[in-house]
Design a protein around this motif. Structure first.
Motif, PDB file in Angstrom:
ATOM      1  N   LYS A 237      -6.342  -3.669   7.285  1.00  0.00           N
ATOM      2  CA  LYS A 237      -7.278  -4.906   6.850  1.00  0.00           C
ATOM      3  C   LYS A 237      -7.406  -5.898   6.128  1.00  0.00           C
ATOM      4  O   LYS A 237      -7.297  -7.377   6.286  1.00  0.00           O
ATOM      5  CB  LYS A 237      -8.217  -4.244   5.550  1.00  0.00           C
ATOM      6  CG  LYS A 237      -9.378  -3.320   6.071  1.00  0.00           C
ATOM      7  CD  LYS A 237     -10.023  -2.858   5.065  1.00  0.00           C
ATOM      8  CE  LYS A 237     -11.302  -2.000   6.022  1.00  0.00           C
ATOM      9  NZ  LYS A 237     -11.927  -1.095   4.956  1.00  0.00           N
ATOM     10  N   SER A 238      -5.612  -5.746   5.168  1.00  0.00           N
ATOM     11  CA  SER A 238      -5.110  -7.367   4.518  1.00  0.00           C
ATOM     12  C   SER A 238      -3.991  -7.602   6.108  1.00  0.00           C
ATOM     13  O   SER A 238      -4.106  -8.813   5.210  1.00  0.00           O
ATOM     14  CB  SER A 238      -3.856  -6.449   3.689  1.00  0.00           C
ATOM     15  OG  SER A 238      -4.896  -5.494   3.160  1.00  0.00           O
TER      16      SER A 238
ATOM     17  N   GLU B 170      -4.418   4.654   4.263  1.00  0.00           N
ATOM     18  CA  GLU B 170      -3.338   3.589   3.280  1.00  0.00           C
ATOM     19  C   GLU B 170      -3.131   2.435   4.352  1.00  0.00           C
ATOM     20  O   GLU B 170      -3.147   1.012   4.639  1.00  0.00           O
ATOM     21  CB  GLU B 170      -2.835   4.316   2.927  1.00  0.00           C
ATOM     22  CG  GLU B 170      -1.944   4.653   1.359  1.00  0.00           C
ATOM     23  CD  GLU B 170      -0.681   6.039   1.653  1.00  0.00           C
ATOM     24  OE1 GLU B 170       0.249   5.622  -0.046  1.00  0.00           O
ATOM     25  OE2 GLU B 170      -0.102   5.443   1.725  1.00  0.00           O
TER      26      GLU B 170
ATOM     27  N   GLN C 120      -5.215   2.560   7.180  1.00  0.00           N
ATOM     28  CA  GLN C 120      -6.377   1.610   7.574  1.00  0.00           C
ATOM     29  C   GLN C 120      -6.292   0.049   5.687  1.00  0.00           C
ATOM     30  O   GLN C 120      -7.017  -0.643   7.171  1.00  0.00           O
ATOM     31  CB  GLN C 120      -7.292   2.389   6.993  1.00  0.00           C
ATOM     32  CG  GLN C 120      -8.626   1.784   7.364  1.00  0.00           C
ATOM     33  CD  GLN C 120     -10.060   3.243   6.907  1.00  0.00           C
ATOM     34  OE1 GLN C 120      -9.881   3.752   6.826  1.00  0.00           O
ATOM     35  NE2 GLN C 120     -11.308   2.291   8.373  1.00  0.00           N
ATOM     36  N   ALA C 121      -5.834   0.688   4.672  1.00  0.00           N
ATOM     37  CA  ALA C 121      -6.091  -0.790   4.271  1.00  0.00           C
ATOM     38  C   ALA C 121      -5.065  -1.744   4.708  1.00  0.00           C
ATOM     39  O   ALA C 121      -5.765  -3.143   3.935  1.00  0.00           O
ATOM     40  CB  ALA C 121      -5.682   0.004   2.555  1.00  0.00           C
TER      41      ALA C 121
ATOM     42  N   ASP D  30      -5.705  -8.917  -2.356  1.00  0.00           N
ATOM     43  CA  ASP D  30      -5.232  -7.898  -1.948  1.00  0.00           C
ATOM     44  C   ASP D  30      -5.986  -6.915  -1.402  1.00  0.00           C
ATOM     45  O   ASP D  30      -6.760  -5.914  -1.106  1.00  0.00           O
ATOM     46  CB  ASP D  30      -3.992  -7.377  -2.094  1.00  0.00           C
ATOM     47  CG  ASP D  30      -3.830  -6.631  -3.441  1.00  0.00           C
ATOM     48  OD1 ASP D  30      -3.361  -6.269  -3.944  1.00  0.00           O
ATOM     49  OD2 ASP D  30      -3.776  -7.508  -4.219  1.00  0.00           O
ATOM     50  N   HIS D  31      -7.125  -7.139  -2.885  1.00  0.00           N
ATOM     51  CA  HIS D  31      -8.040  -5.983  -2.775  1.00  0.00           C
ATOM     52  C   HIS D  31      -9.303  -6.096  -2.826  1.00  0.00           C
ATOM     53  O   HIS D  31      -9.806  -4.829  -1.695  1.00  0.00           O
ATOM     54  CB  HIS D  31      -8.669  -5.048  -4.509  1.00  0.00           C
ATOM     55  CG  HIS D  31      -8.787  -4.297  -4.938  1.00  0.00           C
ATOM     56  ND1 HIS D  31      -9.640  -3.122  -4.662  1.00  0.00           N
ATOM     57  CD2 HIS D  31     -10.496  -4.851  -5.507  1.00  0.00           C
ATOM     58  CE1 HIS D  31     -10.886  -2.810  -4.832  1.00  0.00           C
ATOM     59  NE2 HIS D  31     -11.738  -3.251  -5.375  1.00  0.00           N
TER      60      HIS D  31
ATOM     61  N   PHE E  86       1.350  -0.737   0.142  1.00  0.00           N
ATOM     62  CA  PHE E  86       0.344  -0.009   0.372  1.00  0.00           C
ATOM     63  C   PHE E  86       0.934   1.064  -0.139  1.00  0.00           C
ATOM     64  O   PHE E  86       0.188   2.419  -0.167  1.00  0.00           O
ATOM     65  CB  PHE E  86      -0.929   0.103   1.232  1.00  0.00           C
ATOM     66  CG  PHE E  86      -1.559  -0.877   1.394  1.00  0.00           C
ATOM     67  CD1 PHE E  86      -3.162  -0.857   0.347  1.00  0.00           C
ATOM     68  CD2 PHE E  86      -1.923  -2.294   1.652  1.00  0.00           C
ATOM     69  CE1 PHE E  86      -3.880  -1.991   0.026  1.00  0.00           C
ATOM     70  CE2 PHE E  86      -2.801  -3.348   1.767  1.00  0.00           C
ATOM     71  CZ  PHE E  86      -4.214  -3.300   0.643  1.00  0.00           C
TER      72      PHE E  86
ATOM     73  N   LYS F  97      -8.599  -5.834   1.082  1.00  0.00           N
ATOM     74  CA  LYS F  97      -9.473  -4.316   1.329  1.00  0.00           C
ATOM     75  C   LYS F  97     -10.735  -3.690   1.864  1.00  0.00           C
ATOM     76  O   LYS F  97     -11.174  -2.982   2.268  1.00  0.00           O
ATOM     77  CB  LYS F  97      -8.336  -4.090   0.466  1.00  0.00           C
ATOM     78  CG  LYS F  97      -8.865  -1.888   0.526  1.00  0.00           C
ATOM     79  CD  LYS F  97      -7.708  -1.530   0.102  1.00  0.00           C
ATOM     80  CE  LYS F  97      -8.134   0.078  -0.081  1.00  0.00           C
ATOM     81  NZ  LYS F  97      -7.564   1.083  -1.490  1.00  0.00           N
TER      82      LYS F  97
END
Length: 506
Positions: free
Chosen positions: A120-121, A114, A116-117, A491-492, A102, A495
């Motif tokens: 989540k990942s 970024e 936050q992503a 990854d998406h 990210f 997310k």
């Protein structure tokens, strides 16, 4: 099975079926809390939480508050997994990998969105409160950015306990032995029959992930990240070297300077058994054996299910059963895909399916041009002799390819035997430019001014002969495996909280 006076009996051996404990309606606050403690001790927090959800009657608000506090205390009391020095280094590498995913501009810093992503990942809840807490703790600068080292150290301290090294024991002298025995005697006499022995708290067990058979690494790793599931962690799919190229410190390299070993691929060996790749070979049916003995075999080792077809009808019939659709174009002239078939491919792509589109020199671009025209209004043109290797660098510069997850573990990349190039880019990006100065590998991914979140990813390669010839030449095998993994958009999907597999979702 029979019932009598509200009690269910099991026919075998007439044993009574054990019913889960439940909180009674109308109890006093004290009784409610006592019952909650009993359920927590005997059946765990999940049972108590389900009771809280299913019982809308409480004696008082205070009782519910006390139970919530009890649950929170129980959760906080859980000990963290213990890491050895070796395991700690492994987890650091994983955390760095997710950070890189990210940190698009490779600045070494993450801003709020970024960060936050990233959370989540890792398979963790990325609430606003949690992100704010992290930024307050380790954020720096006007934007509250988080640096790589600060992030890695913070996450390690939150998730793990470092293994304590054993202290050197000294041989007790006669005087210390006497003092010890004396102390034991006092303790025995003073608390005999009354003092309860303290319970030993065992370190929490981390999730163990074993490398599958055939993997280059057969060790079991310790991790606090979730195993493969809808909301799993990306570290279960991507290796610690994801997004790395010449910075990899490998003991062995091949003749093209690429790191030797499956562990340097983008995808973890054996991790993809819940995903299916559909392969449509429209150029010639005679290539099935060649494909399955080389690319197909390596995809199977990664864990993928591989479905190989030769006709357009079979290809369309199997679209709903796959996550990634790869096809090799025929020469122009035959009918190719019908309009109805192209619409089905568009539905697949707009539902999150990945497309790996292979053309070659003109005229071997039939299906590639049909699909590219239908989705992006572009075409492949040209017939350029190539047969050379590309170097790592600026992907828009002649004879170079760029740094990307697609090229993880690749330092030198073969361009193909004879190739074509696109007449426009649309929303696609250039991954590699051939030695004649034209784009030869393109990709499309989700993001602002790119592909919509609901769509799948796209890779377009203009030299399909490398699938059959020179498979082991200059990074070809690794790049193709990386592409199939990357096209899953894992990854998406992690997310945005989407299902990892699209099978059965459209």
């Amino acid at each position: 099975m029979s019932e009598s006076k509200g009690k269910r009996k099991v026919s075998k051996g007439n044993e009574k079926e054990k019913e889960p404990k439940s909180l009674k309606r109308g109890n006093t606050m004290v009784n409610t809390i006592n019952e909650a403690k009993q359920i927590l001790g005997e059946e765990g927090s999940k049972s108590l939480e389900s009771n809280l959800d299913s019982h809308d009657t409480r004696s008082t608000t205070a009782a519910k508050s006390a139970i919530d506090t009890l649950l929170e205390g129980e959760k906080k009391g859980k000990t963290k997994p213990v890491l050895t020095e070796e395991q700690e280094e492994k987890e650091k590498a994983r955390l760095r990998m997710v950070f890189r995913l990210f940190d698009k501009d490779r600045s070494g810093k993450l801003e709020r969105d970024e960060l936050q992503a990233v959370i989540k990942s890792l398979g963790k809840k990325a609430t606003k409160a949690k992100v704010d807490k992290i930024l307050t703790s380790i954020g720096s600068g006007d934007k509250g950015e988080v640096t790589l080292d600060a992030f890695v150290n913070y996450m390690l301290n939150k998730l793990y306990t470092k293994e304590e090294k054993p202290t050197t024991e000294t041989t007790p002298t006669s005087s210390t032995k006497a003092e010890t025995e004396k102390g034991k005697g006092k303790a025995k006499g003073k608390g005999k029959g009354k003092e309860k022995e303290k319970e030993k708290v065992e370190p929490a067990k981390a999730v163990s992930v074993s490398a599958p058979a055939g993997s280059s690494s057969s060790t079991t790793t310790t991790t606090a990240f979730k195993p493969l599931e809808r909301a799993g962690s990306i570290v279960n799919f991507y290796t610690e070297y994801a997004g790395m190229n010449d910075e990899i410190n490998a003991e062995k390299r091949d003749q093209y300077s690429n790191p030797a070993g499956n562990e340097f691929d983008l995808g973890v060996e054996g991790a993809f058994n819940q995903f299916t790749i559909l392969v449509g070979s429209f150029f010639s049916s005679i290539y099935k054996e060649k494909f399955m003995s080389q690319p197909g075999q390596r995809l199977l080792q990664k864990g993928f299910q591989v479905v190989f077809v030769n006709t357009h009808k079979e290809f369309i019939d199997n679209l709903k059963k796959c996550d990634v659709a790869l096809f090799i174009s025929n020469i122009t002239g035959p009918p190719g895909f019908s309009q109805e078939m192209l619409n089905e491919i568009k539905k697949f792509y707009e539902s999150g399916g990945g497309l790996y589109i292979w053309g070659d020199n003109v005229p071997c671009v039939l299906e590639a041009n049909q699909v590219l025209q239908h989705l992006l209004k572009i075409q492949l043109i040209g017939d350029t002799p190539s047969d050379k290797n590309l170097s790592l660098g600026d992907p828009k510069v002649k004879g170079h390819f760029g740094r990307h997850l697609l090229t993880s573990g690749v330092v030198t990349l073969y361009e193909g035997v004879t190739i074509s190039y696109p007449n426009a880019l649309s929303v696609l990006n250039v991954l590699a430019t051939s030695t004649d100065g034209n784009p030869c590998i393109l990709y499309g991914e989700q993001g602002p001014s790119k592909l919509p979140d609901n769509c799948g990813r796209i890779v377009v390669d203009t030299g399909f002969t490398k699938l059959y010839y020179k498979w082991d030449t200059a990074g070809t095998a690794r790049y193709i495996l990386n592409a199939c993994v990357w096209l899953l958009s894992l990854d998406h999907k992690i997310k945005i909280g989407a299902p990892l597999s699209i099978v059965g979702t459209w």
